[in-house]
Design a protein around this motif. Structure first.
Motif, mmCIF file in Angstrom:
data_model
loop_
_atom_site.group_PDB
_atom_site.id
_atom_site.type_symbol
_atom_site.label_atom_id
_atom_site.label_comp_id
_atom_site.label_asym_id
_atom_site.label_seq_id
_atom_site.Cartn_x
_atom_site.Cartn_y
_atom_site.Cartn_z
ATOM 1 N N LEU A 263 20.817 2.714 15.292
ATOM 2 C CA LEU A 263 21.049 1.489 14.844
ATOM 3 C C LEU A 263 20.555 0.379 15.602
ATOM 4 C CD1 LEU A 263 22.166 0.181 12.030
ATOM 5 C CD2 LEU A 263 24.438 0.223 13.129
ATOM 6 N N ILE A 264 21.100 0.389 16.808
ATOM 7 C CA ILE A 264 20.757 -0.714 17.786
ATOM 8 C C ILE A 264 19.469 -0.923 18.008
ATOM 9 C CG2 ILE A 264 20.920 -1.207 20.198
ATOM 10 C CD1 ILE A 264 23.959 -0.472 19.909
ATOM 11 N N TYR B 207 16.591 -6.264 7.913
ATOM 12 C CA TYR B 207 17.442 -6.478 8.936
ATOM 13 C C TYR B 207 18.918 -6.879 8.712
ATOM 14 C CZ TYR B 207 19.069 -9.518 13.004
ATOM 15 O OH TYR B 207 19.592 -9.846 14.107
ATOM 16 N N LEU C 156 23.049 4.436 18.718
ATOM 17 C CA LEU C 156 21.678 4.225 19.316
ATOM 18 C C LEU C 156 20.710 4.087 18.198
ATOM 19 C CD1 LEU C 156 21.807 6.816 22.205
ATOM 20 C CD2 LEU C 156 22.161 4.191 22.430
ATOM 21 N N LEU D 22 17.864 -2.322 14.911
ATOM 22 C CA LEU D 22 18.004 -3.791 14.823
ATOM 23 C C LEU D 22 17.322 -4.576 15.831
ATOM 24 C CD1 LEU D 22 21.835 -4.042 14.646
ATOM 25 C CD2 LEU D 22 20.393 -4.649 13.027
ATOM 26 N N LEU D 23 17.115 -4.143 17.045
ATOM 27 C CA LEU D 23 16.088 -4.901 17.962
ATOM 28 C C LEU D 23 14.614 -4.602 17.653
ATOM 29 C CD1 LEU D 23 17.890 -3.661 21.219
ATOM 30 C CD2 LEU D 23 17.835 -5.798 20.295
ATOM 31 N N PHE E 54 13.095 -9.385 7.263
ATOM 32 C CA PHE E 54 14.605 -10.081 7.607
ATOM 33 C C PHE E 54 15.435 -9.637 6.746
ATOM 34 C CE2 PHE E 54 17.340 -13.526 6.340
ATOM 35 C CZ PHE E 54 17.654 -13.720 7.820
ATOM 36 N N LEU F 275 10.159 -8.847 12.912
ATOM 37 C CA LEU F 275 10.237 -9.767 11.658
ATOM 38 C C LEU F 275 10.027 -11.188 12.350
ATOM 39 C CD1 LEU F 275 12.797 -12.140 11.336
ATOM 40 C CD2 LEU F 275 13.839 -10.005 11.332
ATOM 41 N N TRP G 121 12.573 -8.192 16.490
ATOM 42 C CA TRP G 121 11.365 -8.356 17.228
ATOM 43 C C TRP G 121 10.299 -8.603 16.300
ATOM 44 C CZ3 TRP G 121 9.870 -10.849 21.135
ATOM 45 C CH2 TRP G 121 8.669 -10.934 21.619
ATOM 46 N N MET H 136 22.095 -4.935 9.359
ATOM 47 C CA MET H 136 23.282 -5.487 10.151
ATOM 48 C C MET H 136 24.510 -5.465 9.632
ATOM 49 S SD MET H 136 23.521 -7.259 13.030
ATOM 50 C CE MET H 136 22.930 -8.584 13.758
#
Lengths: 316, 124
Positions: free
Chosen positions: A12-13, A39, A10, A16-17, A36, A23, A21, A43
């Motif tokens: 991590l997700i 990110y 959770l 990431l989101l 980036f 960046l 958004w 990833m």
């Protein structure tokens, strides 16, 4: 394979989101690029979590590392002031794009949601025939044997990218301060290590996560480091040796592909018993070709024509 | 909701965010970043589905495809960046919009007249 949701997933997700958004909406482009790279590194954590260590290595080295360096150096060449920008476009147009994007997300989400829960994929076929592939790492087996055709064309894409970049002009010196003593010391320390790690990854690719792409990307980071440190290449290597290195991956792969053809064998169908040797040969050349290609793309153009002035080329 | 579905849906969301930014952001370098983000969302869907295949190990075929995709993405990115730097050197502009750059210098608030220029940007 289906495990319970953990806190790690959770977090991590959400990260990431959030990063994706931010960046893309950061006003300052330098900030956006740093986000980036972050990110990309997160990833690669997700790839590890999803048991894709080969992809994780490639993402960390190429997706975050090389791409980030490429964007940063392009940002330097773009120049200062215009890097910050308010969100442009009229409100209704952005609303239109946003609603289209939401609609697309709903469609994609529905498609993913309605996928059957247990899909076999092509796994059974791959593992059944791993013995014939000549290697033990299934991803390498797919890349260099079962689907070698994809990898061959991928080398063609890399080669075309260099042709495109070179046709646009000569490499220019990015505006950078002279390297300090600490950077030079770091370069001296890191370069042998980079060469070693690259060779290790290449060799490891037969049995464990690793291979030509990861090894090539690590080696390319060595070229990038040398360029940043202002190390001049040997001018005599900037002529045909550089061009030969750039074309070698695609050329050798193509020669092998055609050479093994004959009798009942199709293109790229290695003769039994030769697989391991051929794959190692192709991967070895591919590693160097990928590294030189990425380094040349980082330089951003063909080496300057005047001999001796070739600062932006590739070789040590 | 299981892990596979969660990561696959996250991939869809990241892809959509990247696509939205690709169409609405004006600066060429921002478009390049947006295309990369959209691509990574797609990779996430692939790897999540590979993870969801029954058995001990994930499906190696999507892994190989994503590896190929990462390398193709970096070469496309490099070419796009060289093109963008060249475009900037030749025209002095950082986006495809025709007049809005000059306009923005004069009055930063004039954003409502930029709609036609966005069409050019979308073509990339």
């Amino acid at each position: 394979m289906i495990s319970a949701l953990s806190l790690f997933d959770l977090v991590l997700i959400i990260l990431l989101l959030w990063l994706a958004w931010h960046l893309l909406s950061a006003r300052d482009l330098f900030r956006a690029t740093v986000l980036f790279i972050t990110y990309g590194l997160l990833m690669s954590l997700a790839w590890v979590r999803l048991k894709a260590p080969d992809v994780a290595l490639a993402e960390a080295a190429i997706g975050a590392g090389i791409t980030g360096a490429l964007v940063l150096v392009a940002l330097g060449r773009f120049g200062e002031a215009e890097s910050d920008e308010a969100e442009p476009g009229s409100l209704w147009l952005r609303g239109l794009v946003a609603s289209a994007a939401l609609g697309l997300f709903a469609l994609l989400g529905w498609a993913v949601w309605s996928l059957p829960t247990e899909m076999a994929g092509l796994k059974a076929q791959v593992f059944e025939r791993m013995g014939e592939s000549g290697v033990e790492n299934p991803v390498t087996g797919v890349l260099l044997n079962f689907r070698a055709w994809d990898t061959l064309l991928e080398m063609a894409v890399l080669f075309l990218a260099v042709l495109g970049a070179w046709s646009l002009g000569e490499a220019e010196e990015p505006s950078m301060p002279a390297p300090g003593e600490s950077l030079l010391a770091l370069v001296r320390l890191l370069i042998p290590l980079i060469v070693l790690v690259s060779g290790y990854l290449l060799w490891l690719g037969e049995t464990a996560p690793g291979g030509a792409f990861q090894g090539g990307a690590v080696l390319a980071s060595g070229f990038v480091l040398l360029l940043l440190a202002g190390v001049r290449p040997i001018p005599s290597l900037m002529g045909w040796p550089l061009r030969a290195a750039l074309g070698s991956g695609f050329a050798l792969f193509l020669v092998v592909a055609v050479a093994v053809t004959g009798g009942s064998r199709m293109l790229l169908e290695y003769p039994p018993g030769w697989e391991k040797g051929l794959i190692l040969l192709i991967e070895g050349v591919l590693t160097l070709a990928i590294a030189v290609t990425l380094g040349v793309l980082f330089a951003g153009g063909r080496p300057p024509a005047s001999p001796g002035a070739g600062k932006r080329g590739e070789k040590r | 909701m299981n892990i596979v579905l969660l990561y696959a849906l996250t991939g869809c969301a990241i892809f959509t965010v990247g696509l939205y930014a690709l169409f609405t952001r004006r600066h060429l370098l921002r478009k390049v970043l947006a295309a990369n983000v959209a691509g990574s969302g797609l990779f996430l869907v692939f790897i999540a589905i590979a993870y969801g295949t029954p058995g001990e190990r994930p499906d190696p075929v999507p892994h190989a495809m994503v590896l190929t995709g990462i390398v193709v993405a970096v070469s496309a990115t490099a070419l796009a960046l060289v093109l963008a730097v060249r475009f900037r050197a030749v025209t002095g502009r950082t986006s495809f919009g025709e007049e809005e750059e000059a306009k923005r210098d004069e009055e930063p608030g004039a954003s409502s007249v930029k709609a036609p220029d966005d069409k050019d940007g979308e073509g990339t």
